[in-house]
Design a protein around this motif. Structure first.
Motif, PDB file in Angstrom:
ATOM      1  N   PRO A   1       0.816  -1.223   0.000  1.00  0.00           N
ATOM      2  CA  PRO A   1       0.000   0.000   0.000  1.00  0.00           C
ATOM      3  C   PRO A   1       0.842   1.263   0.000  1.00  0.00           C
ATOM      4  CG  PRO A   1      -0.927  -1.607   1.502  1.00  0.00           C
ATOM      5  CD  PRO A   1       0.388  -2.180   1.047  1.00  0.00           C
ATOM      6  N   ARG A   2       1.967   1.230   0.697  1.00  0.00           N
ATOM      7  CA  ARG A   2       2.842   2.401   0.738  1.00  0.00           C
ATOM      8  C   ARG A   2       3.396   2.717  -0.649  1.00  0.00           C
ATOM      9  NH1 ARG A   2       8.541   2.531   3.969  1.00  0.00           N
ATOM     10  NH2 ARG A   2       8.967   0.931   2.419  1.00  0.00           N
ATOM     11  N   ASP A   3       3.857   1.693  -1.355  1.00  0.00           N
ATOM     12  CA  ASP A   3       4.402   1.909  -2.693  1.00  0.00           C
ATOM     13  C   ASP A   3       3.315   2.325  -3.677  1.00  0.00           C
ATOM     14  OD1 ASP A   3       6.859   1.234  -1.710  1.00  0.00           O
ATOM     15  OD2 ASP A   3       6.849  -0.812  -2.473  1.00  0.00           O
ATOM     16  N   ARG A   4       2.125   1.760  -3.527  1.00  0.00           N
ATOM     17  CA  ARG A   4       1.017   2.140  -4.398  1.00  0.00           C
ATOM     18  C   ARG A   4       0.641   3.601  -4.176  1.00  0.00           C
ATOM     19  NH1 ARG A   4      -3.673  -1.562  -3.036  1.00  0.00           N
ATOM     20  NH2 ARG A   4      -4.711  -0.420  -4.733  1.00  0.00           N
ATOM     21  N   ALA A   5       0.627   4.029  -2.926  1.00  0.00           N
ATOM     22  CA  ALA A   5       0.299   5.420  -2.616  1.00  0.00           C
ATOM     23  C   ALA A   5       1.319   6.365  -3.251  1.00  0.00           C
ATOM     24  CB  ALA A   5       0.251   5.623  -1.106  1.00  0.00           C
ATOM     25  N   ALA A   6       2.583   6.001  -3.153  1.00  0.00           N
ATOM     26  CA  ALA A   6       3.638   6.823  -3.751  1.00  0.00           C
ATOM     27  C   ALA A   6       3.515   6.837  -5.271  1.00  0.00           C
ATOM     28  CB  ALA A   6       5.013   6.292  -3.336  1.00  0.00           C
ATOM     29  N   ALA A   7       3.228   5.673  -5.850  1.00  0.00           N
ATOM     30  CA  ALA A   7       3.117   5.565  -7.304  1.00  0.00           C
ATOM     31  C   ALA A   7       1.990   6.437  -7.842  1.00  0.00           C
ATOM     32  CB  ALA A   7       2.888   4.109  -7.702  1.00  0.00           C
ATOM     33  N   ILE A   8       0.891   6.540  -7.105  1.00  0.00           N
ATOM     34  CA  ILE A   8      -0.242   7.360  -7.529  1.00  0.00           C
ATOM     35  C   ILE A   8       0.155   8.832  -7.630  1.00  0.00           C
ATOM     36  CG2 ILE A   8      -2.461   8.291  -6.717  1.00  0.00           C
ATOM     37  CD1 ILE A   8      -3.092   5.422  -5.738  1.00  0.00           C
ATOM     38  N   LEU A   9       0.962   9.295  -6.683  1.00  0.00           N
ATOM     39  CA  LEU A   9       1.379  10.695  -6.715  1.00  0.00           C
ATOM     40  C   LEU A   9       2.279  10.984  -7.911  1.00  0.00           C
ATOM     41  CD1 LEU A   9       2.073  11.525  -2.965  1.00  0.00           C
ATOM     42  CD2 LEU A   9      -0.025  11.805  -4.292  1.00  0.00           C
ATOM     43  N   VAL A  10       3.035   9.979  -8.336  1.00  0.00           N
ATOM     44  CA  VAL A  10       3.928  10.162  -9.482  1.00  0.00           C
ATOM     45  C   VAL A  10       3.170  10.079 -10.796  1.00  0.00           C
ATOM     46  CG1 VAL A  10       5.927   9.233 -10.714  1.00  0.00           C
ATOM     47  CG2 VAL A  10       5.920   9.258  -8.214  1.00  0.00           C
ATOM     48  N   ILE A  11       2.372   9.029 -10.971  1.00  0.00           N
ATOM     49  CA  ILE A  11       1.746   8.753 -12.256  1.00  0.00           C
ATOM     50  C   ILE A  11       0.508   9.609 -12.513  1.00  0.00           C
ATOM     51  CG2 ILE A  11       0.201   6.902 -11.491  1.00  0.00           C
ATOM     52  CD1 ILE A  11       2.291   6.937 -14.728  1.00  0.00           C
ATOM     53  N   VAL A  12      -0.172  10.065 -11.451  1.00  0.00           N
ATOM     54  CA  VAL A  12      -1.384  10.867 -11.625  1.00  0.00           C
ATOM     55  C   VAL A  12      -1.091  12.359 -11.485  1.00  0.00           C
ATOM     56  CG1 VAL A  12      -3.715  11.326 -10.773  1.00  0.00           C
ATOM     57  CG2 VAL A  12      -2.835   8.985 -10.779  1.00  0.00           C
ATOM     58  N   PHE A  13      -0.194  12.708 -10.543  1.00  0.00           N
ATOM     59  CA  PHE A  13       0.027  14.127 -10.249  1.00  0.00           C
ATOM     60  C   PHE A  13       1.441  14.609 -10.574  1.00  0.00           C
ATOM     61  CE2 PHE A  13      -3.300  12.625  -7.306  1.00  0.00           C
ATOM     62  CZ  PHE A  13      -4.336  13.420  -7.745  1.00  0.00           C
TER      63      PHE A  13
ATOM     64  N   PRO B   1      -5.155   2.816  -1.149  1.00  0.00           N
ATOM     65  CA  PRO B   1      -3.910   2.622  -0.396  1.00  0.00           C
ATOM     66  C   PRO B   1      -3.682   3.673   0.672  1.00  0.00           C
ATOM     67  CG  PRO B   1      -3.447   3.385  -2.616  1.00  0.00           C
ATOM     68  CD  PRO B   1      -4.891   3.039  -2.589  1.00  0.00           C
ATOM     69  N   TRP B   2      -4.164   4.893   0.426  1.00  0.00           N
ATOM     70  CA  TRP B   2      -4.006   5.963   1.414  1.00  0.00           C
ATOM     71  C   TRP B   2      -4.865   5.698   2.647  1.00  0.00           C
ATOM     72  CZ3 TRP B   2      -0.355   9.643   1.206  1.00  0.00           C
ATOM     73  CH2 TRP B   2       0.309   9.797  -0.009  1.00  0.00           C
ATOM     74  N   ARG B   3      -6.069   5.187   2.439  1.00  0.00           N
ATOM     75  CA  ARG B   3      -6.920   4.835   3.579  1.00  0.00           C
ATOM     76  C   ARG B   3      -6.292   3.720   4.410  1.00  0.00           C
ATOM     77  NH1 ARG B   3     -11.681   7.252   3.734  1.00  0.00           N
ATOM     78  NH2 ARG B   3     -12.567   8.180   1.826  1.00  0.00           N
ATOM     79  N   GLN B   4      -5.689   2.760   3.721  1.00  0.00           N
ATOM     80  CA  GLN B   4      -5.057   1.663   4.444  1.00  0.00           C
ATOM     81  C   GLN B   4      -3.867   2.155   5.254  1.00  0.00           C
ATOM     82  OE1 GLN B   4      -4.412  -1.814   2.073  1.00  0.00           O
ATOM     83  NE2 GLN B   4      -3.201  -2.867   3.651  1.00  0.00           N
ATOM     84  N   LEU B   5      -3.080   3.040   4.671  1.00  0.00           N
ATOM     85  CA  LEU B   5      -1.942   3.610   5.402  1.00  0.00           C
ATOM     86  C   LEU B   5      -2.412   4.385   6.624  1.00  0.00           C
ATOM     87  CD1 LEU B   5       0.418   4.957   2.578  1.00  0.00           C
ATOM     88  CD2 LEU B   5       0.764   2.950   4.021  1.00  0.00           C
ATOM     89  N   ALA B   6      -3.480   5.176   6.450  1.00  0.00           N
ATOM     90  CA  ALA B   6      -4.003   5.975   7.560  1.00  0.00           C
ATOM     91  C   ALA B   6      -4.546   5.094   8.674  1.00  0.00           C
ATOM     92  CB  ALA B   6      -5.093   6.918   7.052  1.00  0.00           C
ATOM     93  N   SER B   7      -5.180   3.972   8.317  1.00  0.00           N
ATOM     94  CA  SER B   7      -5.745   3.081   9.328  1.00  0.00           C
ATOM     95  C   SER B   7      -4.665   2.342  10.110  1.00  0.00           C
ATOM     96  CB  SER B   7      -6.684   2.067   8.672  1.00  0.00           C
ATOM     97  OG  SER B   7      -5.962   1.179   7.826  1.00  0.00           O
ATOM     98  N   GLU B   8      -3.468   2.206   9.504  1.00  0.00           N
ATOM     99  CA  GLU B   8      -2.366   1.496  10.158  1.00  0.00           C
ATOM    100  C   GLU B   8      -1.297   2.473  10.638  1.00  0.00           C
ATOM    101  OE1 GLU B   8      -1.018  -1.049   7.092  1.00  0.00           O
ATOM    102  OE2 GLU B   8      -2.761  -2.394   7.168  1.00  0.00           O
ATOM    103  N   LEU B   9      -1.698   3.718  10.859  1.00  0.00           N
ATOM    104  CA  LEU B   9      -0.741   4.781  11.147  1.00  0.00           C
ATOM    105  C   LEU B   9       0.179   4.463  12.314  1.00  0.00           C
ATOM    106  CD1 LEU B   9       0.265   7.552  10.378  1.00  0.00           C
ATOM    107  CD2 LEU B   9      -1.509   8.569  11.797  1.00  0.00           C
ATOM    108  N   GLY B  10      -0.359   3.889  13.378  1.00  0.00           N
ATOM    109  CA  GLY B  10       0.467   3.634  14.560  1.00  0.00           C
ATOM    110  C   GLY B  10       1.165   2.301  14.565  1.00  0.00           C
ATOM    111  N   HIS B  11       0.860   1.457  13.564  1.00  0.00           N
ATOM    112  CA  HIS B  11       1.412   0.102  13.579  1.00  0.00           C
ATOM    113  C   HIS B  11       2.891   0.065  13.250  1.00  0.00           C
ATOM    114  CE1 HIS B  11      -2.846  -1.739  12.785  1.00  0.00           C
ATOM    115  NE2 HIS B  11      -2.770  -1.024  13.889  1.00  0.00           N
ATOM    116  N   GLY B  12       3.351   1.021  12.477  1.00  0.00           N
ATOM    117  CA  GLY B  12       4.745   0.978  12.045  1.00  0.00           C
ATOM    118  C   GLY B  12       5.696   1.731  12.955  1.00  0.00           C
TER     119      GLY B  12
END
Length: 258
Positions: free
Chosen positions: A108-120, A160-171
């Motif tokens: 999910p982290r890599d997907r979130a980053a990829a979206i910022l590159v390929i879309v924005f 992927p951003w929602r998943q990252l936000a939901s696991e914010l404290g896990h890492g």
């Protein structure tokens, strides 16, 4: 570079390439038993004609050699022109985005980053440095602030951003207590290394080619000031992409009226 507080990855790569091309040029001369003091314009023309356009980067070394009287004066090399780097076509961007959205190859982290590159069209260095102060995720909408405006991520880009936000404290670890980085790195208190993130995305696309392709297409859809403000770029940078894509503000206005 010694005077910079922090040397960006792109700056480092440009400097590295300058040195590498200069070495290649000197090796080329050595193979032909040509010394700098005997360098001629015909040699420079042959050097550039036999290889890629990036050989023109050696003009920086040539200018130094002439200035230090190591090479004869009056010699010129066609400099490498910016904007000749490869970029993803519109169809390749669409295919890459589909992979990003539906792939199981990336976290999910890599997907979130990829979206910022390929879309924005975001630079990897800026993506790596994002904090949770730049991201808002609630039940209705996920937004990311890249420039002065918060940009909403529609479904399925928000997943992927929602998943990252939901696991914010896990890492959180001893190395990253209360870390606010979206993309945490392996070094204590630091975000992910941009080069490492770039390499992780390489399984799907070249981050640079994807970014250039996206900016090329975006300049066909909206005026330069709006794109620059939304994506956090300088107007001059977006203007270069707009010129390259033959886009103009007048064309945008005409399209809206139609």
């Amino acid at each position: 570079m010694n005077q910079m507080d922090e040397v960006g990855h792109s700056t480092f790569l440009r400097s590295k390439q300058t040195v590498t091309v200069a070495i290649d040029f000197l090796n080329w001369l050595t193979e032909r038993r040509i010394i700098l003091a005997e360098l001629q314009q015909a040699h420079l023309d042959a050097w550039q004609a036999e290889g890629p356009t990036t050989r023109g980067i050696a003009d920086r070394f040539l200018k130094w050699a002439i200035k230090t009287h190591t090479a004869p004066p009056g010699l010129k090399m066609v400099p490498h022109r910016r904007g000749t780097s490869p970029r993803l076509s519109a169809s390749a961007q669409d295919a890459a985005l589909q992979q990003v959205v539906h792939t199981e190859q990336l976290t999910p982290r890599d997907r979130a980053a990829a979206i910022l590159v390929i879309v924005f069209g975001q630079q990897i260095e800026r993506v790596a440095a994002l904090t949770w102060n730049d991201v808002t995720a609630d039940q209705e909408l996920v937004t990311v602030q890249l420039g002065t405006i918060e940009i909403g991520l529609p479904d399925p880009l928000d997943a992927p951003w929602r998943q990252l936000a939901s696991e914010l404290g896990h890492g959180l670890t001893a190395a990253h207590p209360n870390s606010n980085w979206v993309f945490r790195g392996t070094s204590p208190g630091r975000h992910i290394n941009p080069g490492h993130l770039r390499q992780r995305l390489r399984t799907l696309f070249s981050a640079r080619a994807a970014r250039l392709g996206t900016l090329h297409e975006l300049t066909k859809l909206a005026p330069v000031p709006i794109i620059a403000e939304m994506l956090g770029y300088s107007p001059a940078t977006i203007e270069r992409h707009a010129t390259d894509s033959a886009a103009a503000y007048a064309e945008y206005i005409a399209a809206v009226r139609t």
